[in-house]
Design an enzyme around this catalytic site. Structure first.
Site, PDB file in Angstrom:
ATOM      1  N   GLY A 142       0.819  -1.212   0.000  1.00  0.00           N
ATOM      2  CA  GLY A 142       0.000   0.000   0.000  1.00  0.00           C
ATOM      3  C   GLY A 142       0.847   1.254   0.000  1.00  0.00           C
ATOM      4  N   GLY A 143       0.445   2.214   0.839  1.00  0.00           N
ATOM      5  CA  GLY A 143       1.152   3.485   0.900  1.00  0.00           C
ATOM      6  C   GLY A 143       2.605   3.354   1.303  1.00  0.00           C
TER       7      GLY A 143
ATOM      8  N   GLY B 103      24.737   6.243 -32.602  1.00  0.00           N
ATOM      9  CA  GLY B 103      24.337   7.178 -31.554  1.00  0.00           C
ATOM     10  C   GLY B 103      24.789   6.738 -30.174  1.00  0.00           C
ATOM     11  N   ALA B 104      24.979   5.433 -29.989  1.00  0.00           N
ATOM     12  CA  ALA B 104      25.417   4.924 -28.685  1.00  0.00           C
ATOM     13  C   ALA B 104      26.813   5.446 -28.336  1.00  0.00           C
ATOM     14  CB  ALA B 104      25.406   3.401 -28.685  1.00  0.00           C
TER      15      ALA B 104
END
Length: 507
Positions: free
Chosen positions: A166-167, A401-402
């Protein structure tokens, strides 16, 4: 009065009682206090708010109060350096978060930021305390706000050592690193029962959000360890690599390793066949101080390696393409993984060393539909905005581009090196020749000749070196010496980006 104080302390230290502590041990888990004891230096823990109790009066809660209210907070030291810590206590109301519980955590968060020291949260809890309703939700919001304000100011580390649902999951999600314990910890927004009701999927807690899932598939966790003890000892090791805050220098530890140490085995690390893989981690371990490399997200996006090492006793962030997995290509997962690591290093003034062997970005519809362009841009953005010392070593391929993305000279790389085996080009010889000399494709002899011509001219570091994109080409055995000297030279580098409220990285 002294006896009364000791009685109250003993009651608080007992948490949910002997029976619940025994139940915790039976699951293979330590208690909150045992975990803090292991994490911090012996006898260094100073506890705050030991006697805090919740103020809820609904659903008969006024009859059930336990000192500490499900979280142990305070500060101590790790190898003599100040650390703030909070540990949720599953033996008290399942570690659930109440208004008072949240106030204890926010007090420690505020103290950590004011005193510019790291904060570590140990999570083992079932979410919000339902009986407190919106007061508990408000408590979560206060914790979340402080996570955001502390981001990039002090290192924030989350250890998931039990349930986290949950939170509770959003606070760890906004911290710098998350580590989990195998088989005993899990993280999810909604549990298996809710999933079954809403989607009709039948899934176990482990399958939905266990350590194996988050360390490999989702990338939520940076690593998973076998048990509580190993996790806490490894956190002590990690803290030794990290500066206390964004205004501190990186820690400097004594080292017995020589800066000018040569390693002749590196001369034969790169195979003669350019399509044959090798292990980039072998190179990293051989050049850092005493082979000590703390890898981050080892089990996720294995085609790129990120982690912390040291040169001359000082912390350095290391990024390297891994030819053993997918030939070291950049894909969406690898780009996100490396971009986040680069941004962490930049936020905390940790120099970055990048080892490059990348044949390009991974092609295919799965990658394009998954947003490869935007994810690849994250890594490009991260390197381009970084103002810390950036040193790059191209060991073999740097295609397309790498090449630009991996901390090239064009992205304000400070020192860019290459081994003689480096190949810097738009693409590999076969693909390039098929495009440039398409009209000659039927003539095999001519194509072989053109391929050889392309390889001789472009598949080397020297075209880039002729243009000043590579500062020096050197023999591999001297890599450690070159890196150590370059890092020493860049120690007092100053560079500022133009003023802005914040950037707009392609999220």
């Amino acid at each position: 009065m002294l006896a009364r104080l000791e009685r109250r302390r003993a009651r608080a230290r007992l948490g949910g009682g002997e029976q619940r502590i025994s139940s915790q041990h039976a699951k293979g888990k330590l208690t909150a206090r045992e975990r803090i004891e292991l994490l911090l230096d012996h006898d260094s823990f100073e506890e705050f708010d030991m006697f805090v109790e919740h103020r809820c009066t609904d659903f008969g809660m006024e009859k059930s109060k336990i000192p500490g209210d499900g979280v142990v907070t305070g500060w101590g030291t790790v190898n003599g350096r100040t650390i703030f810590v909070f540990a949720k206590d599953f033996t008290v109301f399942g570690g659930s978060l109440s208004e008072a519980h949240a106030q204890k955590i926010t007090k420690i968060q505020d103290m950590a930021v004011k005193n510019r020291a790291p904060i570590i949260g140990l999570f083992d809890a079932g979410g919000a305390r339902i009986q407190e309703g919106v007061a508990a939700l408000g408590g979560y919001g206060e914790v979340f706000q402080r996570n955001v304000l502390a981001s990039g100011v002090i290192p924030q580390i989350s250890l998931i050592m039990g349930p986290c649902a949950g939170g509770d999951v959003y606070s760890p999600a906004m911290t710098d690193f998350i580590f989990m314990v195998k088989d005993t910890s899990y993280m999810f927004v909604t549990g298996p029962d809710v999933v079954k009701t809403v989607t009709n999927e039948t899934v176990t807690a482990e399958e939905l959000g266990g350590a194996s899932v988050h360390a490999t598939k989702s990338s939520i966790a940076d690593k998973a360890y076998d048990n509580d003890v190993e996790t806490l000892l490894q956190m002590r090791r990690l803290i030794d690599f990290l500066p206390a805050s964004n205004t501190d220098e990186v820690p400097e530890w004594p080292t017995f390793d020589q800066d000018d140490r040569y390693d002749m085995s590196l001369n034969t690390l790169i195979p003669d066949n350019p399509n044959k893989p090798y292990d980039m981690k072998e190179l990293i371990v051989k050049v850092v101080d005493e082979g000590d490399f703390f890898e981050i997200q080892e089990a996720h996006a294995k085609n790129i390696v990120v982690g912390f090492g040291r040169f001359d006793g000082r912390t350095v962030g290391i990024v390297g393409n891994q030819p053993l997995v997918l030939a070291g290509v950049l894909d969406s997962d690898a780009s996100r993984k490396a971009a986040r690591f680069v941004r962490f290093c930049d936020a905390f003034n940790i120099p970055i060393v990048t080892f490059v062997d990348v044949p390009g970005f991974l092609p295919g519809t799965a990658q394009e539909y998954g947003g490869l362009i935007k994810h690849g841009a994250k890594l490009l953005f991260a390197y381009a905005e970084a103002t810390v010392p950036k040193i790059t070593v191209i060991t073999r391929k740097a295609f397309g581009g790498a090449y630009d993305v991996m901390a090239s000279k064009h992205l304000r790389g400070d020192v860019n090196y290459a081994w003689p085996t480096a190949q810097i080009a738009v693409m590999g010889a076969k693909g390039a020749v098929e495009i440039i000399f398409r009209q000659d494709m039927s003539d095999k002899e001519k194509i072989a000749e053109r391929t050889k011509e392309y390889e001789d001219r472009f598949l080397s570091p020297f075209v880039a070196a002729e243009r000043g994109y590579i500062d020096e080409v050197f023999q591999p055995f001297g890599t450690r010496k070159r890196l150590a000297r370059a890092l020493a030279m860049l120690r007092h580098k100053e560079l500022e980006n133009p003023w802005k409220k914040h950037d707009n990285i392609p999220l």
